[in-house]
Structure formats: structure tokens, C-alpha cells
Design a protein around this motif. Structure first.
Motif, PDB file in Angstrom:
ATOM      1  N   LEU A 153       0.802  -1.218   0.000  1.00  0.00           N
ATOM      2  CA  LEU A 153       0.000   0.000   0.000  1.00  0.00           C
ATOM      3  C   LEU A 153       0.837   1.270   0.000  1.00  0.00           C
ATOM      4  CD1 LEU A 153      -2.737  -1.107   2.578  1.00  0.00           C
ATOM      5  CD2 LEU A 153      -2.829  -1.224   0.086  1.00  0.00           C
ATOM      6  N   ASP A 154       2.141   1.152  -0.060  1.00  0.00           N
ATOM      7  CA  ASP A 154       3.009   2.319   0.000  1.00  0.00           C
ATOM      8  C   ASP A 154       2.659   3.326  -1.094  1.00  0.00           C
ATOM      9  OD1 ASP A 154       5.347   3.770   1.027  1.00  0.00           O
ATOM     10  OD2 ASP A 154       6.230   3.288  -0.925  1.00  0.00           O
ATOM     11  N   GLY A 155       2.278   4.529  -0.682  1.00  0.00           N
ATOM     12  CA  GLY A 155       1.960   5.594  -1.625  1.00  0.00           C
ATOM     13  C   GLY A 155       0.624   5.460  -2.321  1.00  0.00           C
ATOM     14  N   GLN A 156      -0.195   4.500  -1.874  1.00  0.00           N
ATOM     15  CA  GLN A 156      -1.469   4.231  -2.547  1.00  0.00           C
ATOM     16  C   GLN A 156      -2.649   4.782  -1.750  1.00  0.00           C
ATOM     17  OE1 GLN A 156      -1.534   2.986  -5.582  1.00  0.00           O
ATOM     18  NE2 GLN A 156       0.693   2.688  -5.541  1.00  0.00           N
ATOM     19  N   ARG A 157      -3.578   5.410  -2.437  1.00  0.00           N
ATOM     20  CA  ARG A 157      -4.828   5.832  -1.801  1.00  0.00           C
ATOM     21  C   ARG A 157      -5.593   4.582  -1.370  1.00  0.00           C
ATOM     22  NH1 ARG A 157      -7.675   7.364  -5.940  1.00  0.00           N
ATOM     23  NH2 ARG A 157      -9.314   8.319  -4.655  1.00  0.00           N
ATOM     24  N   VAL A 158      -6.137   4.622  -0.156  1.00  0.00           N
ATOM     25  CA  VAL A 158      -6.768   3.433   0.392  1.00  0.00           C
ATOM     26  C   VAL A 158      -7.784   3.834   1.457  1.00  0.00           C
ATOM     27  CG1 VAL A 158      -5.043   3.118   2.234  1.00  0.00           C
ATOM     28  CG2 VAL A 158      -6.257   1.113   1.312  1.00  0.00           C
ATOM     29  N   THR A 159      -8.750   2.965   1.704  1.00  0.00           N
ATOM     30  CA  THR A 159      -9.694   3.194   2.795  1.00  0.00           C
ATOM     31  C   THR A 159     -10.034   1.867   3.459  1.00  0.00           C
ATOM     32  OG1 THR A 159     -11.685   4.408   3.443  1.00  0.00           O
ATOM     33  CG2 THR A 159     -11.850   3.021   1.465  1.00  0.00           C
ATOM     34  N   PHE A 177      -5.586  -3.957  16.532  1.00  0.00           N
ATOM     35  CA  PHE A 177      -5.010  -2.689  16.102  1.00  0.00           C
ATOM     36  C   PHE A 177      -6.128  -1.850  15.494  1.00  0.00           C
ATOM     37  CE2 PHE A 177      -4.535  -5.774  12.676  1.00  0.00           C
ATOM     38  CZ  PHE A 177      -5.008  -5.104  11.567  1.00  0.00           C
ATOM     39  N   LYS A 178      -5.859  -0.565  15.296  1.00  0.00           N
ATOM     40  CA  LYS A 178      -6.818   0.319  14.643  1.00  0.00           C
ATOM     41  C   LYS A 178      -6.520   0.303  13.154  1.00  0.00           C
ATOM     42  CE  LYS A 178      -7.585   3.380  18.583  1.00  0.00           C
ATOM     43  NZ  LYS A 178      -7.520   4.788  19.089  1.00  0.00           N
ATOM     44  N   LEU A 179      -7.465  -0.192  12.385  1.00  0.00           N
ATOM     45  CA  LEU A 179      -7.224  -0.373  10.955  1.00  0.00           C
ATOM     46  C   LEU A 179      -6.947   0.958  10.256  1.00  0.00           C
ATOM     47  CD1 LEU A 179      -6.987  -2.251   8.565  1.00  0.00           C
ATOM     48  CD2 LEU A 179      -9.472  -2.155   8.294  1.00  0.00           C
ATOM     49  N   GLU A 180      -7.707   1.990  10.583  1.00  0.00           N
ATOM     50  CA  GLU A 180      -7.463   3.290   9.958  1.00  0.00           C
ATOM     51  C   GLU A 180      -6.023   3.729  10.176  1.00  0.00           C
ATOM     52  OE1 GLU A 180      -8.494   7.974  10.669  1.00  0.00           O
ATOM     53  OE2 GLU A 180     -10.149   6.553  10.975  1.00  0.00           O
ATOM     54  N   ASN A 181      -5.529   3.601  11.392  1.00  0.00           N
ATOM     55  CA  ASN A 181      -4.164   4.028  11.702  1.00  0.00           C
ATOM     56  C   ASN A 181      -3.135   3.252  10.891  1.00  0.00           C
ATOM     57  OD1 ASN A 181      -5.457   5.599  13.584  1.00  0.00           O
ATOM     58  ND2 ASN A 181      -4.440   4.718  15.374  1.00  0.00           N
ATOM     59  N   GLU A 182      -3.327   1.937  10.800  1.00  0.00           N
ATOM     60  CA  GLU A 182      -2.365   1.106  10.084  1.00  0.00           C
ATOM     61  C   GLU A 182      -2.409   1.367   8.577  1.00  0.00           C
ATOM     62  OE1 GLU A 182       0.175  -1.207  11.305  1.00  0.00           O
ATOM     63  OE2 GLU A 182      -0.311   0.390  12.728  1.00  0.00           O
ATOM     64  N   LEU A 183      -3.603   1.527   8.030  1.00  0.00           N
ATOM     65  CA  LEU A 183      -3.716   1.839   6.608  1.00  0.00           C
ATOM     66  C   LEU A 183      -3.053   3.179   6.298  1.00  0.00           C
ATOM     67  CD1 LEU A 183      -7.393   0.709   5.902  1.00  0.00           C
ATOM     68  CD2 LEU A 183      -5.312  -0.407   5.064  1.00  0.00           C
ATOM     69  N   ASN A 184      -3.241   4.135   7.193  1.00  0.00           N
ATOM     70  CA  ASN A 184      -2.624   5.446   6.986  1.00  0.00           C
ATOM     71  C   ASN A 184      -1.111   5.363   7.097  1.00  0.00           C
ATOM     72  OD1 ASN A 184      -3.328   8.227   6.414  1.00  0.00           O
ATOM     73  ND2 ASN A 184      -2.522   8.733   8.432  1.00  0.00           N
ATOM     74  N   ARG A 185      -0.628   4.546   8.026  1.00  0.00           N
ATOM     75  CA  ARG A 185       0.818   4.414   8.230  1.00  0.00           C
ATOM     76  C   ARG A 185       1.495   3.762   7.028  1.00  0.00           C
ATOM     77  NH1 ARG A 185       4.283   0.517   9.738  1.00  0.00           N
ATOM     78  NH2 ARG A 185       2.603  -0.997  10.095  1.00  0.00           N
ATOM     79  N   VAL A 186       0.991   2.600   6.621  1.00  0.00           N
ATOM     80  CA  VAL A 186       1.701   1.859   5.566  1.00  0.00           C
ATOM     81  C   VAL A 186       1.529   2.506   4.194  1.00  0.00           C
ATOM     82  CG1 VAL A 186       1.587  -0.313   6.832  1.00  0.00           C
ATOM     83  CG2 VAL A 186      -0.207   0.217   5.155  1.00  0.00           C
ATOM     84  N   SER A 187       0.481   3.305   4.017  1.00  0.00           N
ATOM     85  CA  SER A 187       0.273   3.986   2.731  1.00  0.00           C
ATOM     86  C   SER A 187       1.018   5.306   2.651  1.00  0.00           C
ATOM     87  CB  SER A 187      -1.222   4.225   2.499  1.00  0.00           C
ATOM     88  OG  SER A 187      -1.731   5.178   3.424  1.00  0.00           O
ATOM     89  N   GLY A 188       1.610   5.731   3.774  1.00  0.00           N
ATOM     90  CA  GLY A 188       2.290   7.025   3.784  1.00  0.00           C
ATOM     91  C   GLY A 188       1.325   8.190   3.873  1.00  0.00           C
ATOM     92  N   GLY A 206      -4.277   2.400 -10.953  1.00  0.00           N
ATOM     93  CA  GLY A 206      -4.804   2.057 -12.264  1.00  0.00           C
ATOM     94  C   GLY A 206      -5.895   1.009 -12.228  1.00  0.00           C
ATOM     95  N   GLU A 207      -6.803   1.120 -11.260  1.00  0.00           N
ATOM     96  CA  GLU A 207      -7.923   0.194 -11.053  1.00  0.00           C
ATOM     97  C   GLU A 207      -7.465  -1.187 -10.574  1.00  0.00           C
ATOM     98  OE1 GLU A 207     -10.067   0.411 -14.884  1.00  0.00           O
ATOM     99  OE2 GLU A 207     -11.636   1.451 -13.747  1.00  0.00           O
ATOM    100  N   ARG A 208      -6.216  -1.287 -10.137  1.00  0.00           N
ATOM    101  CA  ARG A 208      -5.722  -2.576  -9.630  1.00  0.00           C
ATOM    102  C   ARG A 208      -5.881  -2.691  -8.117  1.00  0.00           C
ATOM    103  NH1 ARG A 208      -6.054  -5.662 -13.743  1.00  0.00           N
ATOM    104  NH2 ARG A 208      -7.624  -4.061 -14.053  1.00  0.00           N
ATOM    105  N   LEU A 209      -6.206  -1.581  -7.435  1.00  0.00           N
ATOM    106  CA  LEU A 209      -6.412  -1.587  -5.986  1.00  0.00           C
ATOM    107  C   LEU A 209      -7.735  -0.896  -5.689  1.00  0.00           C
ATOM    108  CD1 LEU A 209      -5.331  -2.147  -3.099  1.00  0.00           C
ATOM    109  CD2 LEU A 209      -4.272   0.130  -3.182  1.00  0.00           C
ATOM    110  N   ILE A 210      -8.668  -1.643  -5.096  1.00  0.00           N
ATOM    111  CA  ILE A 210     -10.016  -1.133  -4.842  1.00  0.00           C
ATOM    112  C   ILE A 210     -10.365  -1.417  -3.387  1.00  0.00           C
ATOM    113  CG2 ILE A 210     -12.465  -1.345  -5.429  1.00  0.00           C
ATOM    114  CD1 ILE A 210     -11.486  -2.401  -8.215  1.00  0.00           C
ATOM    115  N   THR A 211     -10.699  -0.369  -2.627  1.00  0.00           N
ATOM    116  CA  THR A 211     -11.076  -0.559  -1.226  1.00  0.00           C
ATOM    117  C   THR A 211     -12.334   0.221  -0.898  1.00  0.00           C
ATOM    118  OG1 THR A 211      -9.474   1.193  -0.643  1.00  0.00           O
ATOM    119  CG2 THR A 211      -8.769  -1.098  -0.341  1.00  0.00           C
TER     120      THR A 211
END
Length: 239
Positions: A153-159, A177-188, A206-211
Motif C-alpha cells: 500500500l506504499d503511496g497508494q490511496r486506500v480506505t 489494532f486500529k485499521l485506519e491508523n495502520e492503513l494510513n501508516r503503511v500507505s504514507g 490504475g484500477e488494480r487496488l479497490i477498497t
């Protein structure tokens, strides 16, 4: 032409942490993407342990006014009672177009740390396939490291499920763990929060990651997977 194939992954964890309270995967988060995609793709349902994947009974109660979910619950139980093992799919990512992680509290406890799940995600990534998840499902992605050593997820928009939504449900203290915190951390810092309990679907890479953020986002994730596989929908009213 054979239909494209998509893997839906369910948790095998059947309780809310160690509380003894039954939990598992969340009914509408399977049902709505399944019903959107099933007419167009072959769906394989898998779980870490295979066999019956535990359905969170609370999700059945919460969706009592959702006719589609209730019909699915009554008539299609064989789909989650006879899942394939994740290990049986290793080496076969090139046969599929997408992998989708269904939410529910369970993924926080097994898929988040399951090495087989992480290896499978790497195979889908290496084959440029679609990786998707909803609500707590993105827990399966937070610890995935690519061959480069970087986070998936590095550098990727995610939710995924937000801290405030967890607090409203009063389950924060039971989560590992708090999922929001971890998603924010690993995605930068790329975590994107929408309104609480309203649809929020994030399409990246490019439509390869969908959350999707929450149960209300499940149908939207299903539609985004469809669009990523087949291109722009010809008739959105059909979905």
C-alpha cells in the motif's frame, strides 16, 4: 469465451478477539458484491482453513431489512459452508482477474497476519491482477510486503473501516489494532475517510487496488471490480 474468475476471501476466525462473542465475516459485504459480479464472472470462495467460514450472526440481524442479504442467507449457505483453502490457490493467480477480501471483524485476527494470504496477494500483484477489500477486509493488506520490501500500500490511496465507526460500534478495545491508523501508516498518509456509514470507495493503482470503507461501500466495491475487469459499464441500471 469462459467467464473471468474472481476469488472472494472470507475469514476463518469465529469470535471477537478472545471475548467468546461470536463473530466472523459480514453478510452484506459478501452478498452485494457477489450478486453484482456473479452473472458475469466465476466466483471461487476461499478461507484460510477452508470448509465452513464463520458468518457473524450480528450481521444477519443488522441486515434484516435487506431482502437481498436475507434471501442469500436462506438459500445460498453452501457457498460459505464449503470454501476452498487459500493454500489451494497458491500458484494459480494467473487464472483469476481479481481477489476480494470480505470484511467482518474476523480478518483483523487471521488474515492480517496470515502468510498464505499475503503470498497470494503478492501473486495477484505480480500478475497485475485486481486486489480489492471492504470494511475490515483491508486488514489482509496492511502487512503485505512486496518483493522490493515495500508495503503493498506504499503511496497508494486506500480506505477501510474508520476509527470513529469502530468507536460508534464500541469494538475498538477488542481489536488487535486500529485499521485506519495502520492503513494510513503503511500507505504514507494516503488513507481516505468518507462520511460515517456512507459509501466510500477508493480506486487506485490504475484500477488494480479497490477498497471500500464500510458495509455501505460493499456494492460500490463490487461495481468497481466489474468496471476494472470489463471496462466502463454499458448499463449501470443493470447493477
Amino acid at each position: 469465451m469462459p467467464q473471468p474468475k474472481v476469488v472472494f476471501v472470507l475469514t476463518s476466525h469465529n469470535q471477537l478477539g478472545n471475548t467468546g462473542k461470536p463473530s466472523g465475516w459480514y453478510l452484506p459485504e459478501l452478498v452485494h458484491p457477489y450478486e453484482i459480479l456473479a452473472p458475469y464472472v466465476q466466483i471461487v470462495i476461499a478461507s484460510p482453513n477452508g470448509g465452513e467460514a464463520p458468518l457473524d450472526p450480528g450481521s444477519v440481524d443488522a441486515s434484516k431489512d435487506d431482502a437481498q442479504s436475507q434471501n442469500f442467507f436462506i438459500n445460498k449457505s453452501a457457498l460459505w459452508k464449503n470454501t476452498q483453502t487459500l493454500s489451494s490457490l497458491l500458484g494459480h493467480a494467473n487464472e483469476f482477474e481479481a481477489i476480494f477480501f470480505v470484511g467482518g471483524h474476523g480478518p483483523m485476527f487471521d488474515l492480517a497476519t496470515n502468510k498464505i494470504a499475503h503470498n497470494l496477494v503478492n501473486e495477484f500483484y505480480d500478475n497485475n491482477k485486481i486486489i480489492a477489500a471492504v470494511c475490515h477486509g483491508p486488514a489482509a493488506l496492511v502487512n503485505v510486503r512486496l518483493g522490493s520490501g515495500l508495503s503493498l500500500l506504499d503511496g497508494q490511496r486506500v480506505t477501510g473501516i474508520s476509527n470513529s465507526e469502530e468507536e460508534i460500534e464500541q469494538v475498538t478495545s477488542f481489536m488487535p489494532f486500529k485499521l485506519e491508523n495502520e492503513l494510513n501508516r503503511v500507505s504514507g498518509g494516503k488513507y481516505e475517510k468518507g462520511s460515517e456509514w456512507e459509501e466510500n470507495v477508493v480506486v487506485a493503482r490504475g484500477e488494480r487496488l479497490i477498497t471500500g470503507q464500510n458495509p455501505a461501500s460493499a456494492a460500490g466495491v463490487g461495481k468497481a471490480i466489474y468496471e476494472a475487469i470489463f471496462g466502463e459499464l454499458k448499463s449501470k441500471r443493470d447493477l
